[in-house]
Design a protein around this motif. Structure first.
Motif: not given
Length: 244
Positions: A1, A80-81, A83-84, A102-103, A105-109
């Motif tokens: 991440m 990554s896809k 990001p959030r 939830e966050l 599980r993301e690749e990029h914040l």
């Protein structure tokens, strides 16, 4: 991440990202942290990032240009896809363990740390995917909130904690508060560890922990019980606890 923090005070994150679990997680390659001063993206002569609000009023408002350019620069560098992009803001949804999961599980914040009287509304409308608040109070900036999010998300990543069960049994992860914990010695100044925990009977220990978790939630955060779907066994335990 990858966790990018856009802030006017990147030095605030040196101790947080360079210590304890977060440092170890970064060293082992589970997460990559970067605190970026978005002032460097300002295109005006004096690197000014704020201005007076249209319509008048107290305080200054963060200009959209430096923030837009800083976020787009991070997006372009990301493999990554999409990001959030998370805005730390008192008006946002209250941060919870569910949101952290939830966050995670993301690749990029990308975390936006505001200051002054807040952001130009166009940042909120056209750039941000999430607005988050730690609670019903106001801080001088979003940096402390960003640290909380980075910590709570990182510890949920696979292999970050030494014991995979640690995050699963945390308070709020199950919808209830965590049960009491004890360690050696079994007798400390006459204060004893419950016998069941010394019995070695894993089924009884598991049942005790579930009951105590339910008891603690009832005593301290009964509101959580309204949000959780209880099993029949838990409903029976809860009825008994209410009679005690």
């Amino acid at each position: 991440m990858k966790i990018d923090v856009l802030t006017l005070f990147p030095e605030m994150f040196e101790g947080v990202f360079g210590s304890s679990i977060l440092k170890k997680a970064a060293e082992e390659g589970h997460v990559e942290f970067q605190a970026i001063d978005f002032r460097q993206y300002a295109t005006n002569k004096h690197k000014k990032v704020d201005d007076y609000p249209y319509g008048g009023g107290a305080g200054m408002v963060l200009s959209p240009q430096p923030i837009f350019d800083a976020v787009l620069a991070r997006v372009e560098k990301s493999n990554s896809k999409q990001p959030r992009v998370i805005m730390l803001c008192p008006q946002g949804e209250r941060y919870t363990q569910t949101k952290a999961e939830e966050l995670a599980r993301e690749e990029h914040l990308i975390l936006l740390c505001g200051h002054y009287e807040g952001y130009d509304e166009r940042v909120r409308e056209h750039l941000v995917t999430d607005e988050v608040s730690l609670g019903d109070y106001v801080l001088t900036g979003g940096e402390l909130g960003a640290m909380v999010i980075a910590d709570s998300v990182t510890r949920l990543l696979p292999n970050v904690l030494g014991n995979a069960e640690s995050a699963v049994t945390d308070s709020f992860s199950t919808g209830l508060l965590e049960h009491p914990q004890y360690t050696r010695p079994a007798d400390f100044r006459g204060m004893l560890v419950p016998d069941v925990l010394l019995s070695g009977h894993h089924a009884n220990i598991d049942a005790w922990r579930k009951k105590e978790s339910l008891r603690r939630t009832l005593q301290r955060r009964p509101d959580l019980l309204e949000l959780r779907e209880l099993t029949r066994e838990e409903e029976a335990w809860l009825a008994k606890l209410k009679k005690e």
